[in-house]
Scaffold this motif. Structure first.
Motif, PDB file in Angstrom:
ATOM      1  N   MET A 110     -25.750  36.384  15.251  1.00 40.00           N
ATOM      2  CA  MET A 110     -24.549  35.607  15.533  1.00 40.00           C
ATOM      3  C   MET A 110     -23.766  36.264  16.668  1.00 40.00           C
ATOM      4  O   MET A 110     -23.613  37.474  16.713  1.00 40.00           O
ATOM      5  N   GLU A 111     -23.293  35.432  17.572  1.00 40.15           N
ATOM      6  CA  GLU A 111     -22.514  35.928  18.715  1.00 40.15           C
ATOM      7  C   GLU A 111     -21.190  36.523  18.232  1.00 40.15           C
ATOM      8  O   GLU A 111     -20.515  35.935  17.387  1.00 40.15           O
ATOM      9  N   LYS A 112     -20.819  37.662  18.804  1.00 37.06           N
ATOM     10  CA  LYS A 112     -19.537  38.280  18.474  1.00 37.06           C
ATOM     11  C   LYS A 112     -18.604  38.160  19.666  1.00 37.06           C
ATOM     12  O   LYS A 112     -18.977  38.445  20.793  1.00 37.06           O
ATOM     13  N   THR A 113     -17.384  37.730  19.387  1.00 38.89           N
ATOM     14  CA  THR A 113     -16.385  37.514  20.434  1.00 38.89           C
ATOM     15  C   THR A 113     -15.142  38.338  20.139  1.00 38.89           C
ATOM     16  O   THR A 113     -14.745  38.480  18.987  1.00 38.89           O
ATOM     17  N   VAL A 114     -14.540  38.849  21.220  1.00 38.57           N
ATOM     18  CA  VAL A 114     -13.270  39.562  21.098  1.00 38.57           C
ATOM     19  C   VAL A 114     -12.270  38.937  22.069  1.00 38.57           C
ATOM     20  O   VAL A 114     -12.630  38.540  23.178  1.00 38.57           O
ATOM     21  N   VAL A 115     -11.029  38.829  21.620  1.00 39.32           N
ATOM     22  CA  VAL A 115      -9.931  38.351  22.453  1.00 39.32           C
ATOM     23  C   VAL A 115      -8.962  39.520  22.624  1.00 39.32           C
ATOM     24  O   VAL A 115      -8.512  40.107  21.639  1.00 39.32           O
ATOM     25  N   ILE A 116      -8.680  39.838  23.878  1.00 37.81           N
ATOM     26  CA  ILE A 116      -7.751  40.914  24.224  1.00 37.81           C
ATOM     27  C   ILE A 116      -6.637  40.267  25.036  1.00 37.81           C
ATOM     28  O   ILE A 116      -6.908  39.389  25.862  1.00 37.81           O
ATOM     29  N   TYR A 117      -5.395  40.708  24.827  1.00 42.57           N
ATOM     30  CA  TYR A 117      -4.309  40.068  25.558  1.00 42.57           C
ATOM     31  C   TYR A 117      -3.193  41.051  25.887  1.00 42.57           C
ATOM     32  O   TYR A 117      -3.042  42.092  25.254  1.00 42.57           O
ATOM     33  N   LYS A 118      -2.416  40.655  26.898  1.00 40.18           N
ATOM     34  CA  LYS A 118      -1.177  41.354  27.239  1.00 40.18           C
ATOM     35  C   LYS A 118      -0.132  40.271  27.444  1.00 40.18           C
ATOM     36  O   LYS A 118      -0.288  39.397  28.291  1.00 40.18           O
ATOM     37  N   SER A 119       0.934  40.329  26.638  1.00 37.36           N
ATOM     38  CA  SER A 119       1.935  39.270  26.630  1.00 37.36           C
ATOM     39  C   SER A 119       3.322  39.875  26.736  1.00 37.36           C
ATOM     40  O   SER A 119       3.607  40.878  26.091  1.00 37.36           O
ATOM     41  N   LYS A 120       4.153  39.264  27.551  1.00 41.68           N
ATOM     42  CA  LYS A 120       5.530  39.738  27.704  1.00 41.68           C
ATOM     43  C   LYS A 120       6.486  39.022  26.766  1.00 41.68           C
ATOM     44  O   LYS A 120       7.324  39.638  26.133  1.00 41.68           O
ATOM     45  N   THR A 121       6.378  37.712  26.719  1.00 40.76           N
ATOM     46  CA  THR A 121       7.368  36.937  25.957  1.00 40.76           C
ATOM     47  C   THR A 121       6.757  36.120  24.819  1.00 40.76           C
ATOM     48  O   THR A 121       7.454  35.330  24.190  1.00 40.76           O
ATOM     49  N   GLY A 122       5.457  36.296  24.557  1.00 41.14           N
ATOM     50  CA  GLY A 122       4.832  35.676  23.389  1.00 41.14           C
ATOM     51  C   GLY A 122       3.937  34.480  23.633  1.00 41.14           C
ATOM     52  O   GLY A 122       3.183  34.087  22.751  1.00 41.14           O
ATOM     53  N   PHE A 123       3.987  33.887  24.817  1.00 39.68           N
ATOM     54  CA  PHE A 123       3.165  32.698  25.067  1.00 39.68           C
ATOM     55  C   PHE A 123       1.677  33.056  25.135  1.00 39.68           C
ATOM     56  O   PHE A 123       0.837  32.350  24.576  1.00 39.68           O
ATOM     57  N   THR A 124       1.343  34.156  25.797  1.00 37.23           N
ATOM     58  CA  THR A 124      -0.052  34.591  25.890  1.00 37.23           C
ATOM     59  C   THR A 124      -0.563  35.005  24.515  1.00 37.23           C
ATOM     60  O   THR A 124      -1.697  34.688  24.146  1.00 37.23           O
ATOM     61  N   LYS A 125       0.277  35.690  23.766  1.00 36.99           N
ATOM     62  CA  LYS A 125      -0.102  36.099  22.408  1.00 36.99           C
ATOM     63  C   LYS A 125      -0.442  34.872  21.558  1.00 36.99           C
ATOM     64  O   LYS A 125      -1.427  34.878  20.813  1.00 36.99           O
ATOM     65  N   LYS A 126       0.353  33.826  21.679  1.00 41.28           N
ATOM     66  CA  LYS A 126       0.115  32.603  20.910  1.00 41.28           C
ATOM     67  C   LYS A 126      -1.266  32.028  21.238  1.00 41.28           C
ATOM     68  O   LYS A 126      -2.041  31.685  20.335  1.00 41.28           O
ATOM     69  N   TYR A 127      -1.594  31.934  22.548  1.00 42.80           N
ATOM     70  CA  TYR A 127      -2.913  31.422  22.939  1.00 42.80           C
ATOM     71  C   TYR A 127      -4.028  32.340  22.447  1.00 42.80           C
ATOM     72  O   TYR A 127      -5.078  31.871  21.976  1.00 42.80           O
ATOM     73  N   ALA A 128      -3.830  33.645  22.542  1.00 37.32           N
ATOM     74  CA  ALA A 128      -4.845  34.599  22.091  1.00 37.32           C
ATOM     75  C   ALA A 128      -5.110  34.422  20.589  1.00 37.32           C
ATOM     76  O   ALA A 128      -6.275  34.425  20.151  1.00 37.32           O
ATOM     77  N   GLU A 129      -4.050  34.256  19.822  1.00 37.52           N
ATOM     78  CA  GLU A 129      -4.204  34.057  18.377  1.00 37.52           C
ATOM     79  C   GLU A 129      -4.934  32.756  18.065  1.00 37.52           C
ATOM     80  O   GLU A 129      -5.797  32.701  17.189  1.00 37.52           O
ATOM     81  N   TRP A 130      -4.578  31.679  18.786  1.00 38.39           N
ATOM     82  CA  TRP A 130      -5.275  30.404  18.583  1.00 38.39           C
ATOM     83  C   TRP A 130      -6.757  30.533  18.912  1.00 38.39           C
ATOM     84  O   TRP A 130      -7.610  30.022  18.191  1.00 38.39           O
ATOM     85  N   LEU A 131      -7.068  31.215  20.027  1.00 38.54           N
ATOM     86  CA  LEU A 131      -8.470  31.398  20.417  1.00 38.54           C
ATOM     87  C   LEU A 131      -9.232  32.224  19.387  1.00 38.54           C
ATOM     88  O   LEU A 131     -10.359  31.885  19.014  1.00 38.54           O
ATOM     89  N   ALA A 132      -8.628  33.318  18.935  1.00 37.00           N
ATOM     90  CA  ALA A 132      -9.287  34.175  17.948  1.00 37.00           C
ATOM     91  C   ALA A 132      -9.585  33.386  16.672  1.00 37.00           C
ATOM     92  O   ALA A 132     -10.676  33.501  16.099  1.00 37.00           O
ATOM     93  N   GLU A 133      -8.639  32.561  16.265  1.00 39.43           N
ATOM     94  CA  GLU A 133      -8.834  31.734  15.067  1.00 39.43           C
ATOM     95  C   GLU A 133      -9.943  30.706  15.298  1.00 39.43           C
ATOM     96  O   GLU A 133     -10.861  30.567  14.495  1.00 39.43           O
ATOM     97  N   GLU A 134      -9.871  30.007  16.421  1.00 36.63           N
ATOM     98  CA  GLU A 134     -10.852  28.954  16.746  1.00 36.63           C
ATOM     99  C   GLU A 134     -12.273  29.503  16.857  1.00 36.63           C
ATOM    100  O   GLU A 134     -13.234  28.857  16.447  1.00 36.63           O
ATOM    101  N   LEU A 135     -12.409  30.705  17.408  1.00 36.78           N
ATOM    102  CA  LEU A 135     -13.726  31.284  17.687  1.00 36.78           C
ATOM    103  C   LEU A 135     -14.151  32.330  16.645  1.00 36.78           C
ATOM    104  O   LEU A 135     -15.170  32.993  16.826  1.00 36.78           O
TER     105      LEU A 135
END
Length: 178
Positions: free
Chosen positions: A1-26
């Motif tokens: 099974m493919e393993k995926t990692v999401v890494i992020y750097k967020s200042k005000t939370g918008f990038t973090k939100k997308y990273a969390e959605w991606l991690a959940e989706e994938l």
């Protein structure tokens, strides 16, 4: 099974939100950039990096570009999150400013619209944004036409705006799963 990692750097939370959605989706692991070193990524098949935009610079992108040699056998995705609506011209400028030409075929890039929250900015950024606000107001006083982005920025100083939408991650998820 493919393993995926999401890494992020967020200042005000918008990038973090997308990273969390991606991690959940994938069903991916997720880390802040400050929690990661390149050796941790050897077990992953896909590495996704997300950073917020600072003018046209993607925060933390050098972690990927500097270490691309160690990621050569992996699917590498970078997404940037900015307040402006996406346009081909803006996306091309972001890619050209952040991903060296020789790496643009190896790194798949996506732009996601975030938002703007003046209150959550670090002090230095608040100062820069205050200068920008004064510049826009001066332009308005001089009777010069403001762009749509400039008008939006003036409104956003007093009232945070959030343009994030979960469906914006769909194209990234499709690419990763292809």
């Amino acid at each position: 099974m493919e393993k995926t990692v999401v890494i992020y750097k967020s200042k005000t939370g918008f990038t973090k939100k997308y990273a969390e959605w991606l991690a959940e989706e994938l069903s991916a692991d997720i880390y802040k950039l400050s929690q990661v070193n390149i050796d941790m990524l050897t077990d992953y098949d896909t590495v996704i990096y997300g950073g917020s935009l600072h003018t046209v610079g993607i925060m933390g992108i050098n972690f990927i570009t500097k270490n691309i040699g160690k990621l050569k056998d992996k699917k590498v995705v970078v997404f940037a999150v900015g307040a402006s609506p996406p346009s081909e011209e803006v996306i091309k400028e972001i890619i050209d400013s952040n991903i060296p030409r020789g790496l643009q075929k190896q790194i798949k890039f996506f732009y996601l619209r975030g938002g703007f929250n003046y209150k959550k900015l670090p002090l230095g950024d608040k100062l820069l944004m205050s200068l920008l606000k004064m510049k826009i107001k001066r332009k308005k006083k001089q009777g010069k036409a403001l762009s749509r982005d400039e008008k939006g920025m003036l409104v956003a100083y007093d009232r945070p705006v959030d343009f994030t939408k979960k469906e914006y991650i769909d194209s990234i998820a499709e690419y990763v799963n292809s």
